[in-house]
Design an enzyme around this catalytic site. Structure first.
Site, mmCIF file in Angstrom:
data_model
loop_
_atom_site.group_PDB
_atom_site.id
_atom_site.type_symbol
_atom_site.label_atom_id
_atom_site.label_comp_id
_atom_site.label_asym_id
_atom_site.label_seq_id
_atom_site.Cartn_x
_atom_site.Cartn_y
_atom_site.Cartn_z
ATOM 1 C CG LEU A 199 -1.907 -1.147 1.377
ATOM 2 C CD1 LEU A 199 -2.788 -0.920 2.599
ATOM 3 C CD2 LEU A 199 -2.755 -1.305 0.117
ATOM 4 N N GLY A 240 2.570 -5.582 7.654
ATOM 5 C CA GLY A 240 1.680 -4.505 8.077
ATOM 6 C C GLY A 240 0.765 -4.042 6.962
ATOM 7 C CG ASP A 241 2.043 -1.117 4.365
ATOM 8 O OD1 ASP A 241 2.976 -1.945 4.494
ATOM 9 O OD2 ASP A 241 2.230 0.076 4.069
ATOM 10 C CD GLU A 242 5.715 -6.007 2.681
ATOM 11 O OE1 GLU A 242 6.121 -6.774 1.798
ATOM 12 O OE2 GLU A 242 6.303 -5.800 3.757
#
Lengths: 344, 171
Positions: A199, A240-242
Site C-alpha cells: 500500500l 503490516g501493509d503488504e
C-alpha cells in the site's frame, strides 16, 4: 460300560451342543442348546450330514469318512437357513458304537445369540462365550468413547489450524498460510502467478488519523482484494501493509495487468472513516511461475519483490512484471527471508 | 464446572488421563455447585452410570456379571480385571465380597480411589433395581485403609427388573 442314556445325560451337562451318533451316522440325541437352534425340527433320527454341511475338510459324505477325521477341527454349517457356522470335533465311541460330536459357535457367536435369543443358561459354565460377548461389548463401548473424543479433538484441531492460518484483523490468510500454499504449488509444478502488493500512503493514514483508521483501511483493502479475485485464488496479508495474491493457473500477462490496474484503481477510491476520508494507493510487482524452470518459493517471492521495488521506483500506483534484468538491483530481499519490509 | 474447579481447561474428557488431584477438584466443584456433600453426589454418580440411557453400555457390561443379583454381587471380585479388559489403563481398586449369611454381604473396597465406595453404593443400588431385587446398602465404616459397604438382600425377585438380552447391543 456306561449306557447311552447315562452318556447323554452327562454330555447334556458338560457340552450342551453335543450330538450323539449311531454307527450309520444318524442323530440319536442332541444337547438342549443345539436343539434350541431348530426348535420346530427334532434333530434325533435325522442323518447328521443331511442336517449339516461339512465345509472343511471337504467332500466327506459318509460316516466312515467322518470317523476318519476324528480329532481334527471340523467346520460345518446348517444346510437350511440361517446357515449358522459351527466348529466341531468328532470322537468315536468304543466298540464301533457310533460317535460323539461336540459343536460350538466360534466366531459366529455374535450373530447366533441374536438370531436364536440365547441366554447365559444355554452355555456351559466353562464356555468362554459370555466372556467373549462381554469383551466385544466392552471394546465397542471403549472404541465408541474414543471415537467421540477423536471427533471432538479433530474439530478443535481444525479450528486451531484455521486460526493459525488466518490474519485476525482482515480475515485474510496470513504469512504462514501463504508459505504453505506456495510450497504446495511449487512442489506440484502447478502454474500460477504471484503478486506482491504494497500500500502507498498507508503510513500517512496511520500517522494522521490513528490506528483505528489504519485498521479500518486494511479491512476495506482486504474486502476489495477478495472481491477482485476468484474463489480459489489466495489473498494473504504478509506484513503490516503488504499483501501477496496468488492466482492459480493464470499466466496471461494481459489479464494479470488488467487485474493489477483494477486493484490499484479500486484501492485509490477514497475510504470514509468517521468524519475523515482516507486516501491510499498501491504498488504491485508480479511474477509468473513460467519464468522459472523449477520455481522455488524463496526465488519466486524474491522475484515478486524485485518487481515491486521496480514499480515503487517509477512512482506510486504502478504495476511491474518481473524480468531477469531486475536481478539484484536491491540485494537480498527481506520478504524472501520471511520478514516484513516497508517500501513506503 | 471446569471453570469453577480452576483447572485451566474447558473440557474434562472421559477417555483422557488426568492427575488425581484434578479429578478431585472437579468433584468438589460439582458438590459445591449442587450444594450437597461429596459422598452423596458420588452415590448419585454411581446410580447415573447404571440407570441413565446415555450409559446403557455400562449397565449391559455389569449385567454380564451374573444372571441374578447374588451372582452379580459375586462377580464384583472380577470387576477390576473386567474393567482392565475393556480399557487397559483403567485400574479400579480391588473389591472383595464376603457372604455372612444367606442375605447378608459385605463389600470391601480396597484403597486407591478415594470415594470409590460411595460410587459403588450408587451402582449396587441401581443394579438391584435393574435385577428387580430389593436390597439395603450402607457405609459400614473402615477396615484399615479399606472402606466397607454392607449389603442386606431383602428380596431377590421383588420387582420385574429390566430385561437383559445377550444379543442386543447397547444402542
Amino acid at each position: 460300560m456306561i449306557s447311552q442314556d447315562d452318556l447323554a445325560a452327562l454330555l447334556e451337562r458338560l457340552c450342551p451342543m453335543f450330538v450323539l451318533l449311531d454307527q450309520s451316522g444318524h442323530v440319536q440325541q442332541v444337547g438342549p442348546t443345539l436343539q434350541k437352534l431348530r426348535p420346530d425340527q427334532p434333530m434325533a433320527g435325522q442323518r447328521f450330514l443331511e442336517l449339516f454341511e461339512l465345509m472343511r475338510p471337504r467332500s466327506i459324505s459318509t460316516m466312515p469318512g467322518l470317523l476318519a477325521v476324528s480329532g481334527a477341527k471340523l467346520h460345518l454349517q446348517f444346510r437350511d437357513e440361517p446357515h449358522t457356522a459351527l466348529k466341531g470335533i468328532i470322537v468315536p465311541l468304543p466298540d464301533d458304537a457310533g460317535a460323539v460330536v461336540n459343536l460350538s459357535f466360534g466366531i459366529s457367536i455374535l450373530d447366533a445369540v441374536r438370531d436364536y435369543a440365547l441366554t447365559s443358561a444355554d452355555f456351559s459354565g466353562t464356555d468362554l462365550a459370555i466372556e467373549l460377548l462381554y469383551l466385544v461389548e466392552a471394546k465397542s463401548a471403549a472404541m465408541e468413547a474414543s471415537r467421540t473424543l477423536n471427533l471432538r479433538l479433530q474439530g478443535a484441531m481444525i479450528a486451531a489450524e484455521e486460526q493459525a492460518y488466518t490474519d485476525t484483523l482482515t480475515g485474510l490468510k496470513n504469512r504462514r498460510a501463504m508459505d504453505h500454499i506456495l510450497e504446495r504449488l511449487t512442489t506440484s509444478s502447478a502454474s500460477f502467478a504471484l503478486m506482491h502488493l504494497d500500500l502507498d500512503f498507508f503510513k500517512a493514514v496511520n500517522d494522521t488519523l490513528g490506528h483505528a483508521a489504519g485498521d479500518h483501511v486494511l479491512q476495506q483493502v482486504a474486502r476489495v482484494m477478495v472481491e477482485e479475485t476468484r474463489g480459489d485464488d489466495t489473498v494473504a496479508r504478509v506484513g503490516g501493509d503488504e499483501f501477496v495474491l496468488i492466482f492459480n493457473g493464470l499466466q496471461d500477462k494481459v489479464r494479470l495487468d488488467s487485474i493489477a490496474s483494477r486493484l490499484i484503481t479500486r484501492l485509490e477510491e477514497p475510504i470514509p472513516f468517521q468524519s475523515d476520508v482516507c486516501r491510499i494507493s498501491a504498488s504491485i510487482g508480479t511474477v509468473q511461475s513460467s519464468q522459472f524452470n523449477t520455481p522455488e518459493p524463496a526465488e519466486v517471492l524474491h522475484a515478486a519483490d524485485l518487481a515491486l521495488y521496480s514499480a515503487k521506483r517509477s512512482g506510486r500506483a504502478c504495476h511491474h512484471f518481473y524480468d531477469r534484468s531486475m536481478s539484484d538491483l536491491m540485494g537480498t530481499s527481506a520478504l524472501s527471508k520471511g520478514e516484513t519490509q516497508d517500501h513506503t | 464446572m471446569t471453570e469453577a474447579a480452576n483447572l485451566g481447561l474447558v473440557e474434562f474428557e472421559a477417555m483422557l488421563m488426568y492427575d488425581d488431584s484434578m479429578t478431585l477438584q472437579v468433584l468438589e466443584a460439582m458438590a459445591e455447585e449442587l450444594g450437597r456433600p461429596l459422598p452423596e453426589v458420588l452415590e448419585d454418580l454411581g446410580t447415573y452410570l447404571v440407570s441413565n440411557p446415555n450409559t446403557e453400555a455400562l449397565r449391559r457390561l455389569l449385567r454380564f456379571g451374573g444372571v441374578n443379583y447374588v451372582e452379580f454381587l459375586h462377580s464384583l471380585d472380577d470387576l477390576p480385571d473386567r474393567a482392565r479388559l475393556a480399557v487397559s489403563d483403567l485400574s479400579l481398586p480391588s473389591l472383595e465380597l464376603d457372604e455372612h449369611a444367606q442375605n447378608e454381604f459385605s463389600l470391601t473396597c480396597h484403597p486407591g480411589l478415594p470415594g470409590f465406595e460411595s460410587v459403588m453404593i450408587g451402582v449396587l443400588r441401581a443394579m438391584a433395581d435393574d435385577y428387580g431385587a430389593l436390597a439395603m446398602l450402607e457405609h459400614s465404616g473402615s477396615r484399615g485403609a479399606s472402606k466397607v459397604i454392607s449389603i442386606t438382600l431383602i428380596e431377590t425377585s421383588f420387582a420385574e427388573g429390566r430385561s437383559f438380552d445377550l444379543g442386543a447391543t447397547a444402542r
